[in-house]
Write a protein that holds these residues in place. Structure first.
Motif, mmCIF file in Angstrom:
data_model
loop_
_atom_site.group_PDB
_atom_site.id
_atom_site.type_symbol
_atom_site.label_atom_id
_atom_site.label_comp_id
_atom_site.label_asym_id
_atom_site.label_seq_id
_atom_site.Cartn_x
_atom_site.Cartn_y
_atom_site.Cartn_z
ATOM 1 N N LEU A 177 81.410 49.944 71.688
ATOM 2 C CA LEU A 177 80.932 48.587 71.948
ATOM 3 C C LEU A 177 79.419 48.539 72.115
ATOM 4 C CD1 LEU A 177 83.626 47.310 74.492
ATOM 5 C CD2 LEU A 177 83.408 46.716 72.080
ATOM 6 N N GLY A 178 78.789 49.702 72.242
ATOM 7 C CA GLY A 178 77.334 49.739 72.359
ATOM 8 C C GLY A 178 76.815 49.427 73.744
ATOM 9 N N THR A 179 77.659 49.530 74.787
ATOM 10 C CA THR A 179 77.213 49.257 76.151
ATOM 11 C C THR A 179 76.466 50.468 76.709
ATOM 12 O OG1 THR A 179 79.353 50.017 76.984
ATOM 13 C CG2 THR A 179 79.088 47.662 76.615
ATOM 14 N N THR A 180 75.683 50.232 77.766
ATOM 15 C CA THR A 180 74.894 51.304 78.365
ATOM 16 C C THR A 180 75.562 51.829 79.629
ATOM 17 O OG1 THR A 180 73.613 49.674 79.616
ATOM 18 C CG2 THR A 180 72.739 50.361 77.490
ATOM 19 N N GLU A 181 75.626 53.142 79.725
ATOM 20 C CA GLU A 181 76.116 53.849 80.909
ATOM 21 C C GLU A 181 77.469 53.350 81.406
ATOM 22 O OE1 GLU A 181 73.136 53.770 83.901
ATOM 23 O OE2 GLU A 181 71.662 54.814 82.688
ATOM 24 N N PRO A 182 78.471 53.267 80.521
ATOM 25 C CA PRO A 182 79.808 52.915 81.012
ATOM 26 C C PRO A 182 80.409 54.072 81.799
ATOM 27 C CG PRO A 182 79.924 53.507 78.697
ATOM 28 C CD PRO A 182 78.472 53.537 79.063
ATOM 29 N N ARG A 204 86.622 40.459 75.559
ATOM 30 C CA ARG A 204 86.710 41.350 74.400
ATOM 31 C C ARG A 204 87.038 42.774 74.843
ATOM 32 N NH1 ARG A 204 81.743 43.335 70.718
ATOM 33 N NH2 ARG A 204 82.924 44.330 69.038
ATOM 34 N N LEU A 205 86.440 43.206 75.940
ATOM 35 C CA LEU A 205 86.720 44.543 76.460
ATOM 36 C C LEU A 205 88.193 44.695 76.802
ATOM 37 C CD1 LEU A 205 85.785 47.321 77.556
ATOM 38 C CD2 LEU A 205 85.385 46.190 79.748
ATOM 39 N N LYS A 206 88.747 43.693 77.494
ATOM 40 C CA LYS A 206 90.165 43.765 77.868
ATOM 41 C C LYS A 206 91.065 43.819 76.638
ATOM 42 C CE LYS A 206 90.343 40.209 80.599
ATOM 43 N NZ LYS A 206 90.957 39.182 81.450
ATOM 44 N N ASP A 340 86.378 44.840 65.709
ATOM 45 C CA ASP A 340 87.198 45.339 66.817
ATOM 46 C C ASP A 340 88.335 46.218 66.316
ATOM 47 O OD1 ASP A 340 85.574 44.018 68.558
ATOM 48 O OD2 ASP A 340 86.969 42.373 68.978
ATOM 49 N N LEU A 341 88.975 45.813 65.211
ATOM 50 C CA LEU A 341 90.055 46.625 64.653
ATOM 51 C C LEU A 341 89.511 47.966 64.173
ATOM 52 C CD1 LEU A 341 92.941 47.092 63.783
ATOM 53 C CD2 LEU A 341 92.457 45.834 61.669
ATOM 54 N N ALA A 342 88.341 47.945 63.558
ATOM 55 C CA ALA A 342 87.728 49.201 63.116
ATOM 56 C C ALA A 342 87.434 50.109 64.313
ATOM 57 C CB ALA A 342 86.447 48.904 62.331
#
Length: 849
Positions: A177-182, A204-206, A340-342
């Motif tokens: 997802l490209g988030t920082t420091e998950p 979207r995360l859920k 998202d499917l990818a």
């Protein structure tokens, strides 16, 4: 005591300088720090999700999925093994954790057991159990009937391996997802904690985490119309599956899997070159490419289905063999849904369904508001405390304020060094320690004043004051630390953040108040050589008070007993307003996009959704609304469905600033943890006080503390404030504060017991309380000032927490004087104590022996 060697002075100043340097980066934006040289410390405190926005999601693995998959695999193995051994069987079926098969020929029973022995052989469990375990057990309840049952050890092994695999899959999905420091980490035996800071789209995360993403390619069964299969019975080896369309379209699908997602090596969101529609391009490994090519070559002209989690994405016709191992998945995608499917396909399928059992999401806008509120409350609280200390102690108060600034810098520096997470309750913890840090200085300064009034010189008074105050400072802070440690180990999320900052604050308090303040005072003494202690502009409690506190103890006992009984009765009858932390459900904070919020309209619209009990109330500003939805009877997934419905109904007119969902499983656990935390904290404090004092002191301290807890619970009942995890943190902190206050009085009682052997106990207690009255009053005022700033300016989110704290401080001060001390008479601290001891000795003067 006041002498500092040059080496020690340098060491103290270096320690102070290091913490100031470590704390300094928090004053500058990250962009400015990036331009500084590499050797300059740049580490800042990590902001919690409630301050920078983001999502906290707790996922639970469905063990029933694992058992079901294991039984299906075992069924296939039994069928294959018995057929290979040419052994007749019947009644192959499963139920729960058990699978049974009947051997038709009794003469082949031993051969069947031998053929199926591999099912019950131990498997190497490796790291999960440290050895080997038996996954399946065999039971022959009647002749010829073999029952295979998944063992508890087998379920634990499967869960452990599946959880480890799931964590890897979840990490890959979140990172895509490209988030920082998950943060993705294991929690317990079957749960995964996911924290993603700064996430703009938690929904979207859920959706991405909630899908198993089990991809298969299967043939469409065209031997009969699907409608006939729906009316009658599908052919053997086929099942009816539905598409993702609205309304869903039924398909008759062969159960045989041609190739699965395990053979995928890549998947990317692209566009169809012919119609420019979003599609997902995929590529198989060599094994998958060979199987897919063979199947398409044998079925040209037929339909094959692309199935994701038992739903048909598309069912195209095979026009020619697909031999390159690549292809495209189309299915009315948007650009985001294709991406998202990818993401799901690249990350891999989950071995079992993950259910969201707890969700706490904060929008970035609310996070910024919380930071602003915390800064304002901190600044105002600090100004009030600093001004009060200067008014109460003059120049000594000025020195204490310098130590206070170092104290705050040390907290921030240590938090930055440890990489600890700063939460909104954590800011409250810092502000609270500002008020409580003054307590140690007050203890020292009041002792110094007392020694000076006793005739000692200025230097002797200061030296003796620091020496005698040390034991009291240590005892009072250790009791607070015990409650804080319990809070850290049993709390979660923001509550744990509060515990960290408060614990660090307690530790730095001892250093700044006793070591750094002492250094500043010694420097002042050497340079100024004063003949008298600095005068204070205002004297809040005149010296030498002789208030007969013990004379009204029966009245205070009666008052406290009445209030305690009333609190318990109200708690049992009216009940407390439990938040979703303890009773489950959903809490949603929304903000109107334009104008004031229409509470009636929101209530009516949500009532029509048929989602159970709904409460709608204004929350702070006129455009802010807090929505509470009761827990759902249909289980954990139903809680998420509620959020989806509310979001769909209100998102056009309202911004969703905060969402908290606690399922029934987690709420029950939190309630249990809260009870355990209370008991553990009280027992720990009881043991410590018993060790440091006598049993009468320990029991008296616990009774007074329980009194404060009961009063606080009554406060929650009467005010109707929501009782949540933060409220529990408030109560545990009140326990620490109340004990802190009580220990100060008890420490003076213990000292006077050694000094005045023949003084009647009531009179001795009066003297001890009057001697510490100035400290008790000043500490209560400074702590209350800091808390008042939090109540007024800290924001709505922590208002119930800070109000409870403020109430607890007032009653903690009351109980240390009117409950804890008189109980020593009731418990016969001096066995010879009797009614005639109420009379003063020698005209009320103390008799030292």
């Amino acid at each position: 005591m006041l002498y500092f060697s040059r080496f020690k002075m340098i060491l103290i100043w270096v320690a102070v300088a290091i913490t100031v340097i470590l704390a300094a980066p928090n004053l500058f934006p990250a962009s400015t720090l990036a331009q500084l040289p590499n050797w300059v410390p740049k580490r800042q405190m990590t902001l919690g999700l409630d301050l920078q926005g983001g999502s906290h999601i707790l996922l639970e693995m469905n063990q029933n999925d694992l058992i079901k998959d294991r039984l299906e695999t075992t069924r296939d193995e039994i069928r294959t093994l018995l057929r290979d051994a040419k052994i007749g069987y019947t009644g192959l079926a499963g139920n729960g954790r058990t699978l049974q098969v009947r051997i038709t020929d009794p003469a082949q029973l031993d051969a069947a057991k031998k053929a199926l022995k591999t099912l019950t052989d131990p498997v190497a469990a490796g790291l999960f159990t440290g050895g080997s375990i038996q996954e399946m057990s065999l039971d022959e309840s009647e002749p010829g009937l073999l029952k295979f049952t998944v063992t508890d050890a087998g379920i634990k092994y499967r869960t452990s391996t599946a959880l480890a695999q799931s964590i890897e899959v979840v990490e890959r999905r979140v990172n895509e997802l490209g988030t920082t420091e998950p943060i993705v980490q294991r929690q317990g035996d079957d749960r995964i904690l996911v924290q993603v800071p700064g996430l703009q789209d938690p929904q979207r995360l859920k959706e991405i985490l909630g899908q198993t993403a089990k991809l298969t390619f299967q043939m469409v069964d065209q031997s009969m119309p699907v409608q006939d299969a729906l009316k009658g019975r599908p052919p053997a080896g086929s099942s009816v599956l539905y598409s993702q369309d609205d309304p869903p379209v039924p398909y008759l699908i062969e159960n045989r899997v041609i190739v699965s997602g395990e053979n995928l090596v890549d998947a990317q969101a692209t566009y169809n070159s012919q119609n420019n529609e979003p599609v997902v391009s995929f590529r198989f490994d060599s094994k998958g490419a060979a199987r897919f090519g063979q199947a398409t070559a044998q079925n040209v002209g037929k339909l094959f289905a692309i199935i994701l989690d038992n739903q048909v994405i598309s069912a195209p016709q095979i026009r020619e063999p697909i031999l390159g191992g690549t292809g495209q998945i189309s299915g009315n995608f948007t650009a985001q849904s294709a991406n998202d499917l990818a993401v799901l396909l690249r990350a891999g399928a989950l071995p079992a369904t993950l259910t969201v059992i707890e969700e706490r999401t904060v929008g970035p806008g609310l996070g910024q508001d919380s930071i602003h509120a915390g800064k304002v409350a901190g600044i105002i609280g600090s100004i009030l405390v600093v001004a009060f200390m200067f008014v109460a102690y003059g120049f000594l108060g000025f020195l204490a304020n310098i130590a206070l600034a170092v104290h705050v810098a040390m907290i921030v520096g240590v938090l930055s060094l440890l990489g600890a997470t700063l939460t909104l309750p954590g800011i409250a913890g810092i502000v609270l320690t500002i008020g409580m840090a003054v307590d140690s200085n007050v203890l020292i300064y009041e002792r110094i004043r007392e020694e000076r009034r006793a005739g000692r010189s200025v230097i002797q008074a200061i030296d003796t004051g620091f020496t005698k105050a040390l034991a009291t400072i240590v005892d009072s802070n250790v009791t607070s630390l015990i409650a804080t440690v319990v809070l850290f180990y049993l709390g979660t999320g923001p509550v744990k953040g509060f515990a960290i900052t408060y614990a660090i604050g307690i530790l730095t308090t001892v250093f700044t108040a006793f070591t750094f303040t002492r250094l500043l005072v010694s420097i002042w003494l050497r340079r100024a050589r004063p003949k008298e202690l600095p005068k204070a502009p205002v004297t809040f409690v005149p010296p030498g008070t002789k208030i007969p506190f013990m004379g009204i103890r029966r009245w205070t006992f009666a008052l406290s007993s009445t209030l305690s009984i009333l609190s318990v009765v109200l708690f049992m009858s009216v009940g407390i307003n439990y938040g979703i932390d303890f009773k489950g459900g959903s809490l949603i904070e929304v903000q109107s996009k334009s104008g004031d919020a229409n509470l009636g309209d929101i209530r009516n619209r949500l009532t029509e959704l048929n989602i159970g009990e709904v409460q709608v109330q204004q929350f702070g500003a006129p455009n802010d609304v807090l929505i509470r939805v009761g827990t759902q009877d249909a289980g954990e997934n139903a809680e998420q469905t509620v959020i989806d419905k509310v979001r769909g109904e209100l998102q056009d007119q309202y911004d969703f600033r905060r969402v908290e969902v606690v399922g029934p499983t987690v709420s029950g656990e939190l309630a249990k943890q809260g009870t355990i935390a209370m008991i553990v904290a009280l027992v720990g404090i009881l043991v410590y006080v018993w060790f440091r004092f006598e049993w009468q002191f320990a029991v008296g301290a616990i009774v007074a503390t329980v009194h404060d807890v009961v009063m606080t619970l009554g406060f929650f009942v009467i005010t109707g404030l929501e009782f949540n995890q933060s409220s529990l943190a408030a109560i545990l902190t009140i326990i620490g504060y109340s004990l802190n206050d009580t220990i100060v009085v008890y420490d003076r009682v213990r000292e006077d017991l050694r000094k005045y052997k023949r003084m009647p106990l009531p009179q001795l207690l009066n003297n001890a309380i009057n001697e510490t009255l100035s400290r008790t009053t000043l500490t209560s005022v400074t702590t209350s000032l800091a808390l008042l700033a939090l109540v007024l300016f800290g924001g709505e989110v922590i208002r119930s927490f800070t109000l409870a704290m403020l109430f607890g401080v007032v009653f903690g001060t009351y109980s240390s004087i009117f409950i804890a001390a008189p109980l020593l008479i009731l418990f016969k601290l001096r066995p010879q104590a009797s009614a005639d001891e109420e009379k003063p000795v020698n005209g009320g003067k103390a008799v030292a022996t």
